[in-house]
Motif scaffolding. Structure first.
Motif, PDB file in Angstrom:
ATOM      1  N   VAL A  56       0.865  -1.098   0.142  1.00 46.16           N
ATOM      2  CA  VAL A  56       0.073   0.104   0.001  1.00 46.16           C
ATOM      3  C   VAL A  56       0.742   1.278  -0.061  1.00 46.16           C
ATOM      4  CG1 VAL A  56      -1.573   1.446   1.304  1.00 46.16           C
ATOM      5  CG2 VAL A  56      -1.851  -1.084   1.102  1.00 46.16           C
ATOM      6  N   VAL A  57       2.011   1.138   0.677  1.00 49.53           N
ATOM      7  CA  VAL A  57       2.803   2.461   0.866  1.00 49.53           C
ATOM      8  C   VAL A  57       3.440   2.650  -0.688  1.00 49.53           C
ATOM      9  CG1 VAL A  57       4.952   3.306   1.741  1.00 49.53           C
ATOM     10  CG2 VAL A  57       3.215   2.146   3.257  1.00 49.53           C
ATOM     11  N   GLY A 111       1.194   8.799  -6.101  1.00 42.37           N
ATOM     12  CA  GLY A 111       1.091  10.324  -5.437  1.00 42.37           C
ATOM     13  C   GLY A 111       2.218  11.066  -6.173  1.00 42.37           C
ATOM     14  N   GLY A 112       3.426  10.269  -6.437  1.00 45.85           N
ATOM     15  CA  GLY A 112       4.532  11.109  -7.195  1.00 45.85           C
ATOM     16  C   GLY A 112       3.886  11.421  -8.642  1.00 45.85           C
ATOM     17  N   VAL A 113       2.923  10.734  -9.180  1.00 45.21           N
ATOM     18  CA  VAL A 113       2.679  11.095 -10.535  1.00 45.21           C
ATOM     19  C   VAL A 113       1.858  12.219 -10.343  1.00 45.21           C
ATOM     20  CG1 VAL A 113       1.360  10.441 -12.477  1.00 45.21           C
ATOM     21  CG2 VAL A 113       2.829   8.804 -11.581  1.00 45.21           C
ATOM     22  N   VAL A 114       0.617  12.091  -9.349  1.00 45.89           N
ATOM     23  CA  VAL A 114      -0.110  13.276  -9.320  1.00 45.89           C
ATOM     24  C   VAL A 114       0.615  14.553  -8.860  1.00 45.89           C
ATOM     25  CG1 VAL A 114      -2.025  14.272  -7.835  1.00 45.89           C
ATOM     26  CG2 VAL A 114      -2.193  11.681  -8.795  1.00 45.89           C
ATOM     27  N   VAL A 115       1.456  14.536  -7.787  1.00 41.64           N
ATOM     28  CA  VAL A 115       2.019  15.672  -7.562  1.00 41.64           C
ATOM     29  C   VAL A 115       3.255  16.111  -8.391  1.00 41.64           C
ATOM     30  CG1 VAL A 115       3.914  16.494  -5.488  1.00 41.64           C
ATOM     31  CG2 VAL A 115       1.808  15.106  -5.026  1.00 41.64           C
ATOM     32  N   GLY A 116       3.927  15.152  -9.195  1.00 41.92           N
ATOM     33  CA  GLY A 116       4.870  15.556 -10.148  1.00 41.92           C
ATOM     34  C   GLY A 116       4.383  16.493 -11.388  1.00 41.92           C
ATOM     35  N   PHE A 117       2.984  16.041 -11.677  1.00 41.10           N
ATOM     36  CA  PHE A 117       2.564  17.065 -12.659  1.00 41.10           C
ATOM     37  C   PHE A 117       1.981  18.144 -12.094  1.00 41.10           C
ATOM     38  CE2 PHE A 117       2.562  12.701 -15.195  1.00 41.10           C
ATOM     39  CZ  PHE A 117       3.283  13.282 -16.327  1.00 41.10           C
ATOM     40  N   ALA A 142      -3.871  11.594 -14.497  1.00 36.99           N
ATOM     41  CA  ALA A 142      -3.217  10.821 -13.102  1.00 36.99           C
ATOM     42  C   ALA A 142      -4.460  11.279 -12.154  1.00 36.99           C
ATOM     43  CB  ALA A 142      -2.148  11.949 -12.609  1.00 36.99           C
ATOM     44  N   LEU A 143      -5.285  12.471 -12.296  1.00 34.06           N
ATOM     45  CA  LEU A 143      -6.302  12.839 -11.557  1.00 34.06           C
ATOM     46  C   LEU A 143      -7.447  11.675 -11.745  1.00 34.06           C
ATOM     47  CD1 LEU A 143      -7.297  14.624  -9.206  1.00 34.06           C
ATOM     48  CD2 LEU A 143      -8.522  16.102 -11.107  1.00 34.06           C
ATOM     49  N   LEU A 144      -7.827  11.281 -13.018  1.00 34.12           N
ATOM     50  CA  LEU A 144      -8.740  10.343 -13.378  1.00 34.12           C
ATOM     51  C   LEU A 144      -8.336   9.192 -12.680  1.00 34.12           C
ATOM     52  CD1 LEU A 144     -11.060   9.418 -14.963  1.00 34.12           C
ATOM     53  CD2 LEU A 144      -9.641   8.933 -16.515  1.00 34.12           C
ATOM     54  N   LEU A 145      -7.148   8.562 -12.737  1.00 36.51           N
ATOM     55  CA  LEU A 145      -6.447   7.322 -11.805  1.00 36.51           C
ATOM     56  C   LEU A 145      -6.641   7.386 -10.598  1.00 36.51           C
ATOM     57  CD1 LEU A 145      -3.595   6.316 -14.074  1.00 36.51           C
ATOM     58  CD2 LEU A 145      -5.894   5.536 -14.296  1.00 36.51           C
ATOM     59  N   LEU A 146      -6.460   8.651  -9.778  1.00 36.83           N
ATOM     60  CA  LEU A 146      -6.667   8.695  -8.519  1.00 36.83           C
ATOM     61  C   LEU A 146      -7.941   8.485  -8.093  1.00 36.83           C
ATOM     62  CD1 LEU A 146      -5.341   9.538  -5.782  1.00 36.83           C
ATOM     63  CD2 LEU A 146      -5.698  11.840  -6.362  1.00 36.83           C
TER      64      LEU A 146
END
Length: 416
Positions: A333-334, A341-347, A367-371
Motif C-alpha cells: 500500500v505504501v 502520489g508521485g505522478v499526481v504531485v509531479g505533474f 493522473a487525477l482520473l486514475l486517483l
C-alpha cells in the motif's frame, strides 16, 4: 533501402508509428481476454523490438526509475511467500513486462502522439463493443446496463471516459490541427454515447471531475507560475471546506441517488469490509500478488457466489488500496501510494512552476482520473490493462522529461 530510426524512436518524428502502436495496444488491453495470447504477442511486438533499433534511446538510464519500479518489483518478489506461488510468479512477470513496454513508450512517444493513439484506440474499442456487445443484468441493483464486449460496465465506462477526455483535450489542452479536431469530435461523440449507455456512476462522476479540473487548470495557466501557486492554495482550502459541507449536508447521498446508487455503493462497502478481514491473514506483506482470487480458495469462492459471478474470475474488492493490502500488505500500500502520489504531485508541480506545460496539463488530468477511480476500481495494478500503461507512461515522463521541440508545439497538417 534503409529506413530512418527516427521514424520509430524519435518523439514527434515517429507520429504515425507511435499512433498505430498506442492504438493497437489500447485495443489489446481492452480485449486480450477475448483474443488470447496472440493479442499479447502483438502488444510485445510493438514495443520490445524497438530496443534493437536504438537501445540507448529506448532504454536509457533506468536508474532514474528508482521511484517507479519498487511496487512492481515487490509484487514479483511476493511469489516467495505467496499462497499461490505459480499464479503470483506468472502474473508478476506479465505485470513487469507490461510496465517495461509503458516505460519504453514514455521515452519515444510524445504526449501529442500518445493522445492521438489513445483516441484512435478507444474509438476502435468502442466500435467493436457496439458491434459485438451486449446488455447485462445486474442482480445486485436489478438494472440492465450496456457492457459492450466487456464483462463489466465499469470497464466500458473507463474506456469511454478516456475517449471523452482526449477529445476534450484536443480542443482545450493540445494545439491540434483542424483535421484532427474533426476526428476528435467523432471520437468524443462515440465515447459520450457509450459512457451514458454504460450507466457507470464511477466513470461519469470521474469524467465530470477531470473536466472541471482541466478547465480550472487551463484558466490558471493563463497567469504566471507565482500567481498559480497562490490560486492553488486558496482553491485547496476552498475545496476542503466544500467537501466538509457536502459530507455534513448529505449531498453525497443525493449524488449517489441521482445515479441509482445507495450508501452501500452496490455492495462495495461490504466488499471493503471483507477485504479488511482478509488482510488480517498477512497484514505486513500480504498473501502474494494476485493470490486471493484463485479458484478453489474458499473465501474467493464464497464471494464469487455472493456476488453472482458464475465465471469465478475477473472480480476484485473495488478499491485499489484494499486489493493491494490483501495481496501485498501495508508495504505494498505504501509503495503504490508513493507511485500514484508521485505522478499526481509531479505533474501538479509542473503546472505550478513551468511557463508552457501542455504535457503537464494533459497528463495531470489522466493522473487525477486514475486517483479518483482508485477508490472504487483497480485500474493499474494488473497486467495488460490500459490503466497500468497510463500510470507508468505518466511516471516515465516525469522520471525522464522529454524536450519540447518546435515540431511538437507546431504539428503538421496531418499530425494531431
Amino acid at each position: 533501402m534503409r529506413i530512418a530510426k527516427s521514424l520509430f524512436v524519435e518523439p514527434g518524428t515517429n507520429f504515425w508509428y507511435g499512433t498505430l502502436a498506442v492504438a493497437l495496444s489500447v485495443f489489446v488491453f481492452a480485449y486480450s481476454t477475448n483474443f488470447g495470447f496472440l493479442s499479447i504477442l502483438v502488444f510485445y511486438a510493438l514495443w520490445l523490438p524497438l530496443v534493437l533499433v536504438d537501445y540507448r534511446k529506448v532504454i536509457g538510464n533506468y536508474a532514474r526509475f528508482y521511484w517507479v519500479l519498487p511496487f512492481v518489483l515487490f509484487a514479483c518478489m511476493s511469489f516467495s511467500w505467496s499462497a499461490a506461488p505459480s499464479v503470483t510468479l506468472r502474473a508478476g512477470i506479465q505485470y513487469l513486462t507490461t510496465i517495461i513496454c509503458a516505460l519504453i513508450a514514455s521515452r519515444i512517444i510524445d504526449s501529442r502522439t500518445f493522445a492521438s493513439g489513445v483516441s484512435v484506440g478507444v474509438a476502435l474499442v468502442l466500435l467493436y463493443s457496439l458491434g459485438f456487445g451486449q446488455y447485462q443484468y445486474d442482480a445486485l441493483d436489478g438494472s440492465y446496463s450496456f457492457v459492450g464486449a466487456f464483462a463489466s460496465k465499469n470497464q466500458l465506462g473507463f474506456f469511454a471516459s478516456l475517449g471523452v477526455y482526449f477529445a476534450f483535450a484536443s480542443f482545450f489542452v493540445l494545439r491540434t490541427s483542424i483535421l484532427w479536431r474533426c476526428i476528435a469530435v467523432v471520437c468524443g461523440i462515440l465515447s459520450a454515447y457509450c459512457l451514458v449507455a454504460s450507466s457507470s456512476a464511477t466513470s461519469v462522476i470521474a469524467t465530470l471531475a477531470i473536466f472541471m479540473s482541466t478547465v480550472i487548470v487551463g484558466i490558471a495557466l493563463k497567469f504566471s507560475p507565482k500567481h498559480r501557486r497562490s490560486f492553488f492554495l486558496v482553491g485547496l482550502a476552498l475545496a476542503l471546506v466544500l467537501a466538509a459541507v457536502a459530507v455534513n449536508s448529505g449531498a453525497i447521498d443525493l449524488i449517489l441517488g441521482a445515479f441509482g446508487k445507495n450508501s452501500t455503493l452496490t455492495g462495495r462497502t461490504y466488499l471493503w469490509q471483507e477485504g479488511f478481514k482478509a488482510s488480517h491473514q498477512a497484514p505486513l506483506m500480504g498473501i502474494g500478488y494476485q493470490a486471493y482470487w484463485v479458484q478453489g480458495f474458499s473465501e474467493a469462492e464464497r464471494l464469487w457466489a455472493e456476488f453472482y459471478i458464475p465465471a469465478r474470475t475477473g472480480f476484485h474488492f473495488h478499491n485499489t488500496y484494499i486489493e493491494v493490502l490483501v495481496e501485498l500488505g501495508y508495504v505494498g500500500v505504501v509503495l503504490i501510494t508513493l507511485l500514484l502520489g508521485g505522478v499526481v504531485v509531479g505533474f501538479l508541480r509542473r503546472l505550478l512552476t513551468e511557463e508552457y506545460t501542455p504535457q503537464g496539463h494533459l497528463m495531470f488530468g489522466i493522473a487525477l482520473l486514475l486517483l479518483i477511480r482508485s477508490f472504487f476500481e483497480i485500474d493499474f495494478i494488473q497486467p495488460y490493462t490500459i490503466g497500468s500503461f497510463l500510470l507508468y507512461y505518466s511516471a516515465g515522463l516525469l522520471a525522464i522529461p522529454q524536450r519540447t521541440t518546435f515540431k511538437m508545439m507546431q504539428p503538421t497538417r496531418l499530425e494531431a
